[in-house]
Design an enzyme around this catalytic site. Structure first.
Site, mmCIF file in Angstrom:
data_model
loop_
_atom_site.group_PDB
_atom_site.id
_atom_site.type_symbol
_atom_site.label_atom_id
_atom_site.label_comp_id
_atom_site.label_asym_id
_atom_site.label_seq_id
_atom_site.Cartn_x
_atom_site.Cartn_y
_atom_site.Cartn_z
ATOM 1 N N GLY A 1 -77.394 51.839 20.633
ATOM 2 C CA GLY A 1 -77.030 50.460 20.330
ATOM 3 C C GLY A 1 -78.065 49.500 20.884
ATOM 4 O O GLY A 1 -78.879 49.858 21.746
ATOM 5 N N CYS A 2 -78.027 48.284 20.389
ATOM 6 C CA CYS A 2 -79.031 47.301 20.794
ATOM 7 C C CYS A 2 -78.834 46.877 22.241
ATOM 8 O O CYS A 2 -79.779 46.900 23.039
ATOM 9 C CB CYS A 2 -79.006 46.097 19.849
ATOM 10 S SG CYS A 2 -77.368 45.421 19.535
ATOM 11 N N TYR A 3 -77.609 46.495 22.604
ATOM 12 C CA TYR A 3 -77.361 46.131 23.999
ATOM 13 C C TYR A 3 -77.669 47.298 24.942
ATOM 14 O O TYR A 3 -78.357 47.115 25.954
ATOM 15 C CB TYR A 3 -75.906 45.697 24.199
ATOM 16 C CG TYR A 3 -75.570 44.290 23.786
ATOM 17 C CD1 TYR A 3 -76.271 43.196 24.289
ATOM 18 C CD2 TYR A 3 -74.502 44.033 22.934
ATOM 19 C CE1 TYR A 3 -75.931 41.886 23.941
ATOM 20 C CE2 TYR A 3 -74.146 42.733 22.576
ATOM 21 C CZ TYR A 3 -74.860 41.659 23.084
ATOM 22 O OH TYR A 3 -74.508 40.371 22.740
#
Lengths: 336, 336, 336, 336
Positions: free
Chosen positions: D148-150
């Site tokens: 995921g990006c986070y």
């Protein structure tokens, strides 16, 4: 591999140029120059380039740059190029000048830029680097006057109807530019809170890009043109959107107009004509060298909208396109 | 009607102050000062004010301003107020100083602002103008040190748990400010293209608002605090959003925490506590004097989020709130 | 105090209307209506209003609203007002309709809004609520058709030269609007990433505000007008900037034109004419009811630029201005 | 040339993936799939791609895609990948799944995504595609769970201190994401006027990326971690900036910390550690696959800031980096 130097590498246009050149498969960057206190890694000034362009940025030394470059891009403030171009020409270097210094004739230049132009010989040698207009001349050019961002956007919108002579005298060009068009500098009028959530017109019919547009128009048609050029400041980083209004002298349908544009730009890889009912958006051309064009006829008024990235097709990308043409590479090399 | 002068009327805070004061039903603006070449209509400098504030803006003449004002707002660059406050005090004028000059003690001021503070007497007279903390002192104050924008945002987030002594030593304040917080000036780092579509932290644990926060914390609690203050630059014009993390020493539920905050801010009209599961957004406080607060407990960590408009509750609005208190007006007068 | 209801209180225009009315010294808000599952505090839906407007927002019940209101603002989607206006007229209520429903004649309305208009009687009663044009009629009106945002911006730019009959047939209106003009709704084309850092033209010569502009032009002049109206989407929340190009039939100097505009708008408190060489910016009118106008002549082409806040002078503020006129208040009451 | 298909090619991540892959010198795009009414040129849906990717976009047919692809990127909404991965695995295709479907174990997945996960075998095969952590495993993987990006942003900030075990239990991750992180969809909360000029925290300690971060932390250290993860919405298109606060258990100087990070990331081409006193900005990583990290110690609190482009290093770029590793290409191929 051709050896390339960028003089004036720290403005927004300079950075974009370095970015594009660093990815160009036929290019080796051999010089990066700007006014610096001492040589400093380019990527230390602009961390974005770390790992991509870590070369030193140094003060401009004309001999040194000539010794190690085949072609030199000048991305300098207006009036500065005229001091260097004669020597660079004398040393048989190829030059792409991104300033306005070689775009106008002497009289207009001095009127609009308030600066005496002493390089008449350079002015005569210079080819206006709009590939969609001047392809053959660019191939043989030693000195390119790379077009301004607004003129690129407005001229590409107009060339087909100018060349076909289907319009009359008054042209209205309502142009909107992102903020990077004004350059990288400390200026209250460009500060975030002054620009953000706002919009304005400025220099109405008094912008220095107007005579550039007029000169090129005159070079392609003998129609007597009354140009109205109104630039506006858009609260975005990049992009120019021009809405151009012309009066048709011929009864042309929407489809005929679109065909006329498609024909004119056939084989010119960076202009894209939109189908009936579709219009470009700035986001579709940002970070590309494309100029996208949409068209709408109502009565005898033709509305032409064009979108470019002012730093790419309006400056650095077009400069690289010109370099490609000069060296016989595919126009698209390093640009798509 | 009280007679009010604004000295330093041309910055973003000064403009906001003039805007608010011009609509305040108990106020007559009698003086607008800034460095100007010659007297000029305020609305000529800032066309937004045309028809609302057309008074002249003149250079600051202390005698003239004193002669026509009951209260004087100083919205000057840091270090400049110290040159005027002693004389204004001597003339029995009321002063609301929006700079940092009277917020810290002499030692901290000189350390953080690199400037010798010669007005010890003023420092002793000054009341820190955070109405939610110092209401009674403000009523009797002659000189208000109007709080900084970040400190307002962080302290309002912390006061209830500090006063209740339910937290331990380390506080993390992750604060994000809109660009107007940096003032109105020509500065490349604040130019549109540098800020827009970006975000950064700066002066991590080195911002001059940190000692101001620490001083007030020490004044309300004897807990030994280790403050970590990380400011960030948000690509918006106005607003501060602070996310503050504290370690609870007591087992408090979400509801108990919300009750604690509601109790603390009961009767304080400009702080709004959000219900369980709701958090404020900057857009809900922009152009208002409110500070909105949301709360979330996880284990022993309490996350407090607070939102203000940095130019209103973080500067000009709070200054007017202080003026209201000094003159016995409703705190909300001219502010809601 | 007059009793006011807002029907359609949750759109951007509705919120702006409630915000302005809540501060108006002669108004008591007695009804807030929108489609809601059950009555809910307005400030719970829009936390910005907490402490300012905590009244319940309820479903629209026409009898209830009539019972408690002197005047009713309808801020509904197009076509919806026609269902309620006849009953409200019958009950002798005053109505300010912010939709397009009563702005056009039946034929044009049905053509452009694709909806059969059954309230011919209402159409005949309705006064087009542009106070700078229709002041006397508005004073006596029961039903106001509050102008569209684009038409307000374009018509105020044109009225003086139309009335003086100094222009010929073709008018080009290049208008740029902030995103709130499109309303508050879930729509991919209005989502942040689609709009931000972009710009586009849309509905070129096909926007439903074009016939509204044309109708008013016809009502003030018998010059045969060929309107070209090109709307664009600006990446900002609020504001419309229109650049309007007309062809002068008389040789008028820059100063004469400015005088002509100043004369026309003399005594009209919300239009501000800029001096020679100055042009408005959207930021100078945001959150105000002003329309700012700048002018530039080149040859026989006059460029007129006008800036408004689309939600204020372009909608809610103008509606309140109309209410002020109807009730004999100062036009500026609650608006400056 | 490897043959590549993208399933889910029309979201923001899908578009970015197609953009990167279209320029990758070792890749031929053989399939573009999304839910479409009928096959349509990709560049007709997204005019930006005109002249670059004019292939048809078609509905997903698993057999057809398998027949013409060596590797398949799944850029689908969460829960959808689980329906296809088993068959793709059975056909010996390589898969890079950009959704969350193969990142968590079954229990956590079902808890956080409210969906029963029926592909236990796939879950066991999947390698978490963070190359800076799992390089060797990725080389041999058939199924990549692309991070995921986070989590990418937070984990890259933490890996060195986790691996060196120099921190204690509580970690505070204050993360700020651009709007494209929320996907391409019609959603009022993502509309321009709701996001622009605002900022908010959301899902405080309730975001589905928190268990992903916690899982990876557990896999690299046995320190008992108390994760506090607060995501915020930034009014920009692209980019994540995470400010991470950890408590050091060892007395480490600023220089020692920087050395620790430089050592850890030595030979990892996409992480750049900033020198003392310098911190990254989102604009320096936008449109790149870099993660830039800055560090600041105060007492025992270490503040780590990291910046990525959520669509590149946080999604599509990292996916291509994983593809490069699987096929033995230079990690940077097509990405610098």
């Amino acid at each position: 591999m051709i050896k390339v130097s960028v003089v004036g590498a720290t403005g927004y246009t300079g950075q974009e140029l370095v970015w594009i050149l660093s990815k160009h498969p036929e290019v080796r960057i051999t010089g990066l120059c700007s006014r610096v206190e001492k040589p400093i890694a380019y990527s230390e000034m602009f961390p974005k380039f770390k790992g991509a362009v870590d070369d030193l940025c140094v003060n401009f030394d004309i001999d040194e740059v000539c010794a190690k470059s085949d072609i030199i891009f000048l991305s300098l403030p207006h009036t500065v190029s005229t001091a260097f171009v004669p020597q660079l020409l004398a040393k048989n270097k190829k030059i792409i000048d991104l300033s306005a210094d070689y775009r106008l004739d002497k009289t207009d230049y001095e009127k609009w830029y308030k600066f005496e132009h002493k390089d008449q010989s350079g002015l005569e040698k210079a080819v206006y680097g709009l590939p969609e207009l001047n392809l053959e001349k660019i191939k043989k050019a030693q000195l390119i006057a790379n077009p301004g961002c607004y003129p690129t956007s407005v001229l590409l919108a107009l060339l087909p109807v100018l060349e076909q002579k289907v319009i009359t005298g008054t042209i209205i060009a309502d142009a909107k530019s992102g903020v990077s068009g004004a350059g990288r500098k400390a200026d209250l009028a460009l500060s975030y809170c002054e620009v953000n959530e706002s919009f304005k017109a400025y220099k109405i019919n008094e912008h220095q890009h107007m005579p550039e547009i007029e000169k090129i128009i005159k070079s392609v048609t003998d129609i007597d043109i009354n140009m109205n050029f109104v630039p506006h400041l858009l609260p975005i980083n990049r992009g120019i959107f021009s809405t151009v209004y012309v009066t048709l002298t011929k009864d042309l349908s929407q489809d005929e107009i679109i065909t006329l544009y498609k024909d004119y730009y056939s084989g010119k890889p960076f202009v894209r004509i939109y189908p009936n009912g579709k219009y470009p958006q700035i986001k579709d051309v940002v970070n590309t060298n494309f100029c996208d064009i949409g068209l709408k006829v109502k009565g005898n008024i033709l509305t032409i909208v064009s979108a470019i990235d002012n730093l790419v097709k309006g400056a650095a990308g077009q400069a690289v396109q010109n370099m490609n043409i000069i060296y016989g590479f595919d126009q698209k090399k390093g640009l798509i």
